[in-house]
Scaffold this motif. Structure first.
Motif, PDB file in Angstrom:
ATOM      1  N   ALA A  48      43.417  40.971  46.068  1.00 41.74           N
ATOM      2  CA  ALA A  48      43.133  41.850  44.931  1.00 41.74           C
ATOM      3  C   ALA A  48      44.342  41.927  44.009  1.00 41.74           C
ATOM      4  N   GLU A  49      45.540  41.925  44.595  1.00 38.95           N
ATOM      5  CA  GLU A  49      46.760  41.989  43.787  1.00 38.95           C
ATOM      6  C   GLU A  49      46.908  40.746  42.914  1.00 38.95           C
ATOM      7  N   ARG A  50      46.610  39.589  43.476  1.00 37.33           N
ATOM      8  CA  ARG A  50      46.725  38.358  42.691  1.00 37.33           C
ATOM      9  C   ARG A  50      45.715  38.352  41.545  1.00 37.33           C
ATOM     10  N   VAL A  51      44.485  38.772  41.829  1.00 35.62           N
ATOM     11  CA  VAL A  51      43.463  38.816  40.780  1.00 35.62           C
ATOM     12  C   VAL A  51      43.871  39.832  39.712  1.00 35.62           C
ATOM     13  N   HIS A  52      44.447  40.937  40.129  1.00 31.40           N
ATOM     14  CA  HIS A  52      44.936  41.919  39.162  1.00 31.40           C
ATOM     15  C   HIS A  52      45.995  41.286  38.256  1.00 31.40           C
ATOM     16  N   ASP A  53      46.892  40.509  38.841  1.00 31.90           N
ATOM     17  CA  ASP A  53      47.918  39.826  38.050  1.00 31.90           C
ATOM     18  C   ASP A  53      47.309  38.822  37.068  1.00 31.90           C
ATOM     19  N   VAL A  54      46.256  38.129  37.491  1.00 27.25           N
ATOM     20  CA  VAL A  54      45.603  37.143  36.624  1.00 27.25           C
ATOM     21  C   VAL A  54      45.052  37.809  35.355  1.00 27.25           C
ATOM     22  N   PHE A  55      44.506  39.011  35.504  1.00 28.06           N
ATOM     23  CA  PHE A  55      43.858  39.680  34.379  1.00 28.06           C
ATOM     24  C   PHE A  55      44.681  40.823  33.780  1.00 28.06           C
ATOM     25  N   ARG A  56      45.908  40.964  34.214  1.00 25.63           N
ATOM     26  CA  ARG A  56      46.762  42.053  33.726  1.00 25.63           C
ATOM     27  C   ARG A  56      46.895  42.020  32.192  1.00 25.63           C
ATOM     28  N   ARG A  58      44.839  41.552  30.057  1.00 22.90           N
ATOM     29  CA  ARG A  58      43.672  42.153  29.409  1.00 22.90           C
ATOM     30  C   ARG A  58      43.610  43.664  29.608  1.00 22.90           C
ATOM     31  N   GLY A  59      44.606  44.234  30.278  1.00 24.25           N
ATOM     32  CA  GLY A  59      44.642  45.679  30.472  1.00 24.25           C
ATOM     33  C   GLY A  59      43.963  46.166  31.735  1.00 24.25           C
ATOM     34  N   THR A  60      43.692  45.274  32.654  1.00 26.18           N
ATOM     35  CA  THR A  60      43.046  45.635  33.908  1.00 26.18           C
ATOM     36  C   THR A  60      43.837  46.731  34.619  1.00 26.18           C
ATOM     37  N   THR A  61      43.122  47.736  35.106  1.00 28.81           N
ATOM     38  CA  THR A  61      43.789  48.847  35.778  1.00 28.81           C
ATOM     39  C   THR A  61      43.598  48.842  37.291  1.00 28.81           C
ATOM     40  N   LYS A  62      42.540  48.199  37.775  1.00 25.77           N
ATOM     41  CA  LYS A  62      42.262  48.237  39.213  1.00 25.77           C
ATOM     42  C   LYS A  62      41.389  47.046  39.589  1.00 25.77           C
ATOM     43  N   VAL A  63      41.694  46.454  40.760  1.00 23.81           N
ATOM     44  CA  VAL A  63      40.871  45.379  41.313  1.00 23.81           C
ATOM     45  C   VAL A  63      40.609  45.704  42.777  1.00 23.81           C
ATOM     46  N   GLN A  64      39.362  45.630  43.161  1.00 23.05           N
ATOM     47  CA  GLN A  64      38.991  45.780  44.562  1.00 23.05           C
ATOM     48  C   GLN A  64      38.336  44.485  45.026  1.00 23.05           C
TER      49      GLN A  64
END
Length: 126
Positions: A48-56, A58-64
């Motif tokens: 989830a952390e890596r996916v969050h980094d991929v979309f950071r 774009r303003g992503t706040t949370k990935v589960q």
């Protein structure tokens, strides 16, 4: 996989495909390995952390990440990635469908056999 099975780095789309859907400003991306043997190596790397980094960007706040091990599927729920969603975005396309391709471009390390066993499911180059 054997001890003699070398590890290679490939784009995720070489060993898995994706499906995406969106609702409001939330995006779901499912990653589905072509063969079950790629599930464990992908699980170790596509956090989830890596996916969050991929979309950071774009303003992503949370990935589960939700694992479906019996089906060998991962589902990622990504919040605040669609710049407000289809009705609010200034982009031409506020839908999240194209963002699955961004995730599938990420590189993963997999046993070489996972790549070869996936080849019948991948589209051949023309």
């Amino acid at each position: 996989m054997t001890d003699n099975d070398p590890i290679i780095r490939v784009p995720l789309h070489e060993v898995a495909h994706g499906r995406a859907g969106d609702k409001g400003n939330r995006l779901n991306i499912s990653i589905i390995p072509y063969k079950n043997g790629a599930f464990a190596p992908i699980a170790d790397q596509l956090t989830a952390e890596r996916v969050h980094d991929v979309f950071r960007y774009r303003g992503t706040t949370k990935v589960q990440r939700y694992d479906l091990p019996q089906l060998h599927i991962f589902n990622f729920v990504i919040d605040n990635v669609l710049e407000g969603g289809v009705n609010s975005s200034l982009n031409l396309d506020g839908h999240g469908k194209t963002l699955s391709f961004r995730l599938l471009a990420e590189e993963v390390d997999v046993p070489e056999s996972a790549l070869h066993s996936a080849s019948p499911y991948r589209r051949s180059p023309e």
